[in-house]
Write an enzyme that holds these catalytic residues in place. Structure first.
Site, PDB file in Angstrom:
ATOM      1  CE  LYS A  86       7.920  -0.488  11.035  1.00  0.00           C
ATOM      2  NZ  LYS A  86       8.307  -0.270   9.635  1.00  0.00           N
ATOM      3  CG  ASP A 107      13.378 -13.086   1.412  1.00  0.00           C
ATOM      4  OD1 ASP A 107      13.395 -12.007   2.051  1.00  0.00           O
ATOM      5  OD2 ASP A 107      13.243 -14.191   1.966  1.00  0.00           O
ATOM      6  N   GLY A 113       0.811  -1.221   0.000  1.00  0.00           N
ATOM      7  CA  GLY A 113       0.000   0.000   0.000  1.00  0.00           C
ATOM      8  C   GLY A 113       0.838   1.262   0.000  1.00  0.00           C
ATOM      9  CE1 TYR A 157       5.209  -2.983  11.683  1.00  0.00           C
ATOM     10  CE2 TYR A 157       4.587  -1.418  13.391  1.00  0.00           C
ATOM     11  CZ  TYR A 157       4.733  -1.734  12.050  1.00  0.00           C
ATOM     12  OH  TYR A 157       4.411  -0.799  11.087  1.00  0.00           O
ATOM     13  CG  ASP A 211       6.863  -6.825  -2.641  1.00  0.00           C
ATOM     14  OD1 ASP A 211       6.437  -5.821  -2.031  1.00  0.00           O
ATOM     15  OD2 ASP A 211       6.565  -8.003  -2.320  1.00  0.00           O
TER      16      ASP A 211
HETATM   17  N1  LIG Z   1      -0.068   0.852   6.804  1.00  0.00           N
HETATM   18  C1  LIG Z   1       0.141   1.407   7.978  1.00  0.00           C
HETATM   19  O1  LIG Z   1      -0.760   1.779   8.725  1.00  0.00           O
HETATM   20  C2  LIG Z   1       1.544   1.607   8.446  1.00  0.00           C
HETATM   21  C3  LIG Z   1       1.744   2.376   9.594  1.00  0.00           C
HETATM   22  C4  LIG Z   1       3.040   2.575  10.061  1.00  0.00           C
HETATM   23  C5  LIG Z   1       4.107   2.035   9.369  1.00  0.00           C
HETATM   24  N2  LIG Z   1       3.896   1.293   8.246  1.00  0.00           N
HETATM   25  C6  LIG Z   1       5.083   0.743   7.581  1.00  0.00           C
HETATM   26  O2  LIG Z   1       5.068   1.051   6.211  1.00  0.00           O
HETATM   27  C7  LIG Z   1       5.770   0.031   5.471  1.00  0.00           C
HETATM   28  C8  LIG Z   1       4.878  -0.447   4.337  1.00  0.00           C
HETATM   29  O3  LIG Z   1       3.673  -0.975   4.895  1.00  0.00           O
HETATM   30  P1  LIG Z   1       2.358  -1.180   4.006  1.00  0.00           P
HETATM   31  O4  LIG Z   1       1.228  -0.667   4.810  1.00  0.00           O
HETATM   32  O5  LIG Z   1       2.583  -0.715   2.618  1.00  0.00           O
HETATM   33  O6  LIG Z   1       2.281  -2.777   4.045  1.00  0.00           O
HETATM   34  P2  LIG Z   1       1.879  -3.802   2.892  1.00  0.00           P
HETATM   35  O7  LIG Z   1       1.640  -5.092   3.589  1.00  0.00           O
HETATM   36  O8  LIG Z   1       0.794  -3.244   2.054  1.00  0.00           O
HETATM   37  O9  LIG Z   1       3.230  -3.887   2.017  1.00  0.00           O
HETATM   38  C9  LIG Z   1       4.405  -4.470   2.509  1.00  0.00           C
HETATM   39  C10 LIG Z   1       5.142  -5.082   1.336  1.00  0.00           C
HETATM   40  O10 LIG Z   1       6.348  -5.688   1.830  1.00  0.00           O
HETATM   41  C11 LIG Z   1       6.564  -6.856   1.051  1.00  0.00           C
HETATM   42  N3  LIG Z   1       7.468  -7.765   1.750  1.00  0.00           N
HETATM   43  C12 LIG Z   1       7.233  -8.409   2.917  1.00  0.00           C
HETATM   44  N4  LIG Z   1       8.296  -9.175   3.218  1.00  0.00           N
HETATM   45  C13 LIG Z   1       9.206  -8.993   2.240  1.00  0.00           C
HETATM   46  C14 LIG Z   1      10.502  -9.505   2.007  1.00  0.00           C
HETATM   47  N5  LIG Z   1      11.075 -10.401   2.830  1.00  0.00           N
HETATM   48  N6  LIG Z   1      11.187  -9.111   0.891  1.00  0.00           N
HETATM   49  C15 LIG Z   1      10.603  -8.242   0.034  1.00  0.00           C
HETATM   50  N7  LIG Z   1       9.381  -7.727   0.195  1.00  0.00           N
HETATM   51  C16 LIG Z   1       8.687  -8.095   1.293  1.00  0.00           C
HETATM   52  C17 LIG Z   1       5.165  -7.446   0.886  1.00  0.00           C
HETATM   53  O11 LIG Z   1       5.105  -8.384  -0.182  1.00  0.00           O
HETATM   54  C18 LIG Z   1       4.334  -6.188   0.638  1.00  0.00           C
HETATM   55  O12 LIG Z   1       4.212  -5.904  -0.743  1.00  0.00           O
HETATM   56  C19 LIG Z   1       6.103  -1.061   6.504  1.00  0.00           C
HETATM   57  O13 LIG Z   1       7.425  -0.862   6.951  1.00  0.00           O
HETATM   58  C20 LIG Z   1       5.134  -0.776   7.638  1.00  0.00           C
HETATM   59  O14 LIG Z   1       5.619  -1.221   8.874  1.00  0.00           O
HETATM   60  C21 LIG Z   1       2.643   1.071   7.769  1.00  0.00           C
END
Ligand SMILES: NC(=O)c1ccc[n+]([C@@H]2O[C@H](COP(=O)([O-])OP(=O)(O)OC[C@H]3O[C@@H](n4cnc5c(N)ncnc54)[C@H](O)[C@@H]3O)[C@@H](O)[C@H]2O)c1
Length: 253
Positions: free
Chosen positions: A162, A66, A23, A158, A43
């Site tokens: 962070k 990965d 996202g 988690y 990804d």
């Molecule tokens: N969405 C929220 O509310 C939120 C809030 C705070 C922080 N974040 C941080 O933002 C970042 C993105 O989150 P998001 O909401 O887009 O999550 P998401 O789940 O939509 O996307 C995460 C992506 O990481 C990829 N991924 C996971 N493991 C992997 C690996 N080993 N190698 C390569 N790719 C891998 C997944 O395939 C996925 O496409 C993360 O670090 C998350 O902790 C998100």
């Protein structure tokens, strides 16, 4: 101060690697694409990369990897540098979360979260930093979280990643400042993506969490990509080692 021109951000033609096609990574890819940057997205999930291709003006370079593996992370950066000539911007948007009490976690789960969230950020930054310090310019933006500051229950591994990302980012920023490389973090509050959807859909969580935000609502991915673009831009050339909270005021209360 120079006027606001067509390339005020200085990102037209910038060579950008975004790690994570979910996202928030996806929103960043669309935002960089919209200002004329050359975009590569890495990804482990080819389906996420395929979905992303629908929203972009230009074709983008897909890297399936990965990124927890140091060699694979370095290879992903090399692949992008070989295709684009170099890497000017790295955005780290890879992450997973498991929500449960501390007493219920086992060692494999703990390690998996550390590897995905923290190890990938370190190894990708190191590989990109080798290129950026040599070329005397570069921008790294890592997606942290309000969990790096607040003590939410049921988030211990988690939150640990962070908090660690914030401090790692500060040390890297200090080491690479003399080379014209800035390193910053963006720390979102809850934003609706695949990472959070199932949790938000359950038992009135969305409403309860919205009430904890002074802005009275959760964020959307496009509200995160603007701050990321700013930190990656020439307008942020003297901003380094900073955690920018993008949270509707969540960390104020
Ligand atoms: N969405 C929220 O509310 C939120 C809030 C705070 C922080 N974040 C941080 O933002 C970042 C993105 O989150 P998001 O909401 O887009 O999550 P998401 O789940 O939509 O996307 C995460 C992506 O990481 C990829 N991924 C996971 N493991 C992997 C690996 N080993 N190698 C390569 N790719 C891998 C997944 O395939 C996925 O496409 C993360 O670090 C998350 O902790 C998100």
């Amino acid at each position: 101060m120079s006027g606001i021109g067509t390339d005020w951000l200085g990102l037209n033609g910038a060579r950008v690697l975004i790690a994570g096609a979910g996202g928030l990574g996806g929103a960043c890819a669309r935002a960089f694409d919209s200002v004329g940057a050359r975009v590569a997205v890495a990804d482990r999930d080819p389906d996420h990369l395929a979905i992303l291709s629908e929203g972009l003006n230009q074709d983008f370079l897909r890297v399936v990897a990965d990124l927890t593996d140091p060699e694979r992370a370095a290879a992903a950066v090399s692949e992008v540098a070989a295709a684009f000539g170099s890497v000017d911007v790295l955005v780290h948007a890879v992450g997973i979360n498991v929500r449960k009490p501390v007493l219920d976690f086992g060692p494999d789960e703990w390690r998996r979260i550390q590897r995905v969230n923290l190890d990938s950020a370190f190894w990708l930054s190191q590989a990109a930093g080798r290129i950026m310090t040599r070329q005397g310019s570069g921008r790294i933006v890592i997606i942290s979280s309000v969990s790096g500051l607040l003590a939410h229950a049921n988030h211990a591994p988690y939150a640990a990643t962070k908090g660690a990302i914030n401090q790692m980012m500060r040390v890297v920023a200090r080491e690479w400042a003399p080379y014209g490389v800035t390193v910053n973090a963006v720390a979102p509050g809850y934003i609706e993506t695949e990472l959070t959807k199932a949790y938000l859909d359950k038992d009135g969580h969305r409403e309860a969490l919205s009430e904890m935000v002074p802005a009275g609502r959760l964020g959307n991915p496009d509200e995160l990509s603007g701050p990321v673009l700013f930190l990656a831009s020439k307008q942020a050339s003297f901003v380094t080692g900073h955690v920018l909270y993008v949270d509707g005021g969540r960390t104020l209360v």
